[in-house]
Design a protein around this motif. Structure first.
Motif, PDB file in Angstrom:
ATOM      1  N   ASP A  59       0.782  -1.235   0.000  1.00  0.00           N
ATOM      2  CA  ASP A  59       0.000   0.000   0.000  1.00  0.00           C
ATOM      3  C   ASP A  59       0.816   1.288   0.000  1.00  0.00           C
ATOM      4  O   ASP A  59       0.247   2.372   0.109  1.00  0.00           O
ATOM      5  N   GLN A  60       2.124   1.189  -0.144  1.00  0.00           N
ATOM      6  CA  GLN A  60       2.943   2.397  -0.192  1.00  0.00           C
ATOM      7  C   GLN A  60       2.922   3.003  -1.595  1.00  0.00           C
ATOM      8  O   GLN A  60       3.096   2.298  -2.593  1.00  0.00           O
ATOM      9  N   LEU A  61       2.715   4.314  -1.677  1.00  0.00           N
ATOM     10  CA  LEU A  61       2.769   5.002  -2.964  1.00  0.00           C
ATOM     11  C   LEU A  61       4.194   5.031  -3.476  1.00  0.00           C
ATOM     12  O   LEU A  61       5.093   5.490  -2.783  1.00  0.00           O
ATOM     13  N   LEU A  62       4.387   4.532  -4.700  1.00  0.00           N
ATOM     14  CA  LEU A  62       5.719   4.474  -5.302  1.00  0.00           C
ATOM     15  C   LEU A  62       5.626   4.879  -6.776  1.00  0.00           C
ATOM     16  O   LEU A  62       4.547   4.879  -7.370  1.00  0.00           O
ATOM     17  N   GLY A  63       6.770   5.189  -7.359  1.00  0.00           N
ATOM     18  CA  GLY A  63       6.809   5.512  -8.782  1.00  0.00           C
ATOM     19  C   GLY A  63       6.476   4.295  -9.620  1.00  0.00           C
ATOM     20  O   GLY A  63       6.856   3.167  -9.278  1.00  0.00           O
ATOM     21  N   ILE A  64       5.779   4.514 -10.736  1.00  0.00           N
ATOM     22  CA  ILE A  64       5.392   3.393 -11.595  1.00  0.00           C
ATOM     23  C   ILE A  64       5.968   3.492 -13.008  1.00  0.00           C
ATOM     24  O   ILE A  64       5.838   2.553 -13.792  1.00  0.00           O
ATOM     25  N   ALA A  65       6.579   4.633 -13.335  1.00  0.00           N
ATOM     26  CA  ALA A  65       7.189   4.804 -14.657  1.00  0.00           C
ATOM     27  C   ALA A  65       6.196   4.412 -15.758  1.00  0.00           C
ATOM     28  O   ALA A  65       5.025   4.774 -15.692  1.00  0.00           O
ATOM     29  N   GLY A 257       8.367  -0.834 -16.713  1.00  0.00           N
ATOM     30  CA  GLY A 257       8.525   0.590 -16.452  1.00  0.00           C
ATOM     31  C   GLY A 257       9.864   0.852 -15.791  1.00  0.00           C
ATOM     32  O   GLY A 257      10.265   0.112 -14.885  1.00  0.00           O
ATOM     33  N   THR A 258      10.561   1.893 -16.251  1.00  0.00           N
ATOM     34  CA  THR A 258      11.851   2.247 -15.654  1.00  0.00           C
ATOM     35  C   THR A 258      12.080   3.752 -15.750  1.00  0.00           C
ATOM     36  O   THR A 258      11.994   4.320 -16.840  1.00  0.00           O
ATOM     37  N   THR A 259      12.320   4.373 -14.616  1.00  0.00           N
ATOM     38  CA  THR A 259      12.843   5.739 -14.557  1.00  0.00           C
ATOM     39  C   THR A 259      13.791   5.793 -13.370  1.00  0.00           C
ATOM     40  O   THR A 259      13.793   4.889 -12.523  1.00  0.00           O
ATOM     41  N   ASP A 260      14.585   6.842 -13.304  1.00  0.00           N
ATOM     42  CA  ASP A 260      15.484   6.994 -12.155  1.00  0.00           C
ATOM     43  C   ASP A 260      14.679   7.072 -10.861  1.00  0.00           C
ATOM     44  O   ASP A 260      15.104   6.553  -9.822  1.00  0.00           O
ATOM     45  N   PHE A 261      13.512   7.708 -10.926  1.00  0.00           N
ATOM     46  CA  PHE A 261      12.685   7.868  -9.724  1.00  0.00           C
ATOM     47  C   PHE A 261      12.045   6.542  -9.314  1.00  0.00           C
ATOM     48  O   PHE A 261      12.063   6.165  -8.146  1.00  0.00           O
ATOM     49  N   ALA A 262      11.452   5.830 -10.269  1.00  0.00           N
ATOM     50  CA  ALA A 262      10.690   4.617  -9.953  1.00  0.00           C
ATOM     51  C   ALA A 262      11.561   3.380  -9.823  1.00  0.00           C
ATOM     52  O   ALA A 262      11.187   2.418  -9.150  1.00  0.00           O
ATOM     53  N   GLY A 263      12.720   3.385 -10.452  1.00  0.00           N
ATOM     54  CA  GLY A 263      13.532   2.186 -10.484  1.00  0.00           C
ATOM     55  C   GLY A 263      12.990   1.217 -11.523  1.00  0.00           C
ATOM     56  O   GLY A 263      12.261   1.596 -12.443  1.00  0.00           O
TER      57      GLY A 263
END
Length: 452
Positions: A59-65, A257-263
């Protein structure tokens, strides 16, 4: 020089052997309580019912790219279904879509400024190759601008029952990568955010409502604008598809999905023996703690192996089952004064293989059809739903589902077994008279008993 080349080839061979070893069938299967996914969050669900088989920080909000593109796919397929957009509809490339599409450091097929493309080829570029310029183009097709499309994304998120989410653009790129042209509904620092649970819910709804998405998402390789000077070979970023590097039996989709923020992130779907599983890993890392494209596939394999190898579908309630002590309901004004009720269909859940846990059934009555406690109003038709059955384990633990919506849908209907017509005035009168004399008789018995 020659020895350097040999060392290089040896290193490459060792790398390939390492990848191969990771992909060999597991000899043992980890138990959930011992399994740790190397990711910030992960979840595994049954693709048909939404039953949760594994969860880790769901349930933690995380980056999704680029997993964001699942919402863009949903809205496009919805627009197609509602005939608001057609597959052969033409789109003229805007300056915004053009500039983003020219950045080959991002996933893209270059679009020509002012050139026209049809919706289908833009959709394929987005779904197979995660083309960001194509995603922006489709947002403009559907809503006129990406800013308006983002409003639609967030509105749809609420309607789909996502609890933890924030959409700021159509592609999943960080707003800071949009060259100052990000939607004016957000800031340059904003990111697309979902929890693992919300991501799984989005994928679950996408597959339920538009299963045809897998027809495109499962294509390993295709050419964009084949046969033209703009032809580009597209290789699916989902390397777990058959014939690709991390090929996994039964893999059908869905979105990386990949970004520096989301991993490194991945929503995977796979089917085996009539079962469908949906997995999500967010910010996956390798054993050394480094993020990379391979990590998301290694961790996804762990999840899917766990689901397919440790679980089986089991019928825990049979069709026609009756809960002890609740086999009937009353119909005071019916030709029959009561009617039997039973489970309309079997209830099937995923259970651990070899698990001996017993399940207890529970009826939740549909109070809107009752006129009094445990009483129905005649006439009653055979098959009329009077409640729903769910199960808990003998220890009281409920079967866990993705959200309350899936938990409700997983319950099976409890129905009446026969039609009962309303009693006529004569039968009701005789019952009343019988009831009167019965009352008098019991009163006399009680009085006489009291004398002695």
């Amino acid at each position: 020089m020659r020895s350097k080349k040999i060392n290089k080839y040896v290193a490459m061979l060792l790398s390939l052997l390492l990848v191969a070893s990771l992909w060999l069938p597991a000899k043992t299967v980890q138990a959930a309580e011992n399994m740790k996914i190397n990711a910030s969050a992960a979840i595994l669900i049954d693709g048909e019912t939404g039953q949760i088989l594994f969860e880790q920080n769901p349930d933690q909000l995380l980056g999704i790219a680029s997993m964001t593109k699942m919402m863009t796919e949903y809205l496009l397929l919805e627009a197609i279904n509602e005939k608001k957009v057609t597959w052969d509809q033409q789109y003229t490339v805007s300056e915004y879509a053009y500039k983003i599409s020219q950045d080959r450091s991002l996933s893209n097929v270059p679009l020509r400024l002012g050139e026209t493309y049809n919706v289908r080829e833009l959709y394929e570029a987005m779904t197979i190759y995660s083309a960001n310029g194509a995603a922006i183009a489709l947002a403009e097709v559907i809503s006129g601008s990406e800013a308006e499309f983002v409003k639609l994304m967030n509105k749809k998120g609420k309607k789909l029952g996502l609890k933890d989410y924030k959409f700021v653009n159509a592609s999943g790129l960080s707003n800071s990568d949009l060259k100052g042209m990000h939607p004016n509904t957000s800031t340059p620092k904003d990111e697309n955010l979902l929890s693992a649970r919300a991501t799984a819910k989005l994928a679950f709804k996408l597959l339920q409502d538009y299963p045809e998405v897998l027809e495109t998402a499962s294509i390993p390789k295709k050419s964009f604008r084949e046969g033209t000077s703009d032809e580009i070979k597209m290789s699916n970023w989902n390397w777990m598809l058959p014939s690709l590097l991390f090929s996994y039996e039964g893999m059908t989709g869905l979105k990386t999905g990949t970004t520096d923020f989301a991993g490194s992130c991945f929503t995977g779907t796979a089917e085996r023996d009539g079962r469908q599983l949906i997995s999500v890993v967010m910010n996956a890392k390798d054993a050394s703690g480094k993020s990379g494209p391979e990590a998301r596939f290694v961790e996804t394999k762990k999840l899917l192996d766990y689901g397919f190898n440790q679980f089986e579908q089991k019928e825990v309630i049979k069709k026609g089952y009756q809960v002890k002590g609740q086999e009937t309901v009353q119909i005071p004004k019916g030709k029959s004064k009561q009617v039997a009720i039973q489970a309309e269909t079997p209830l099937i859940v995923n259970v651990k293989k070899g698990e001996k846990t017993k399940y207890k059934a529970k009826i939740d009555y549909e109070h809107s059809v009752f006129v009094g406690e445990n009483q129905l109003e005649a006439p009653v038709k055979k098959g009329e739903v009077v409640g729903f059955l769910s199960v808990v384990s003998e220890k009281g633990a409920p079967v866990k589902y993705l959200t309350k919506e899936e938990a409700t849908q997983a319950k099976i209907p409890v129905v009446v077994t026969e039609t009962v017509e309303k009693a006529n005035w004569f039968i009701l009168s005789m019952r009343a008279i019988g009831g009167f004399f019965s009352g008098v008789w019991h009163g006399l018995v009680d009085m006489i008993t009291g004398w002695f």
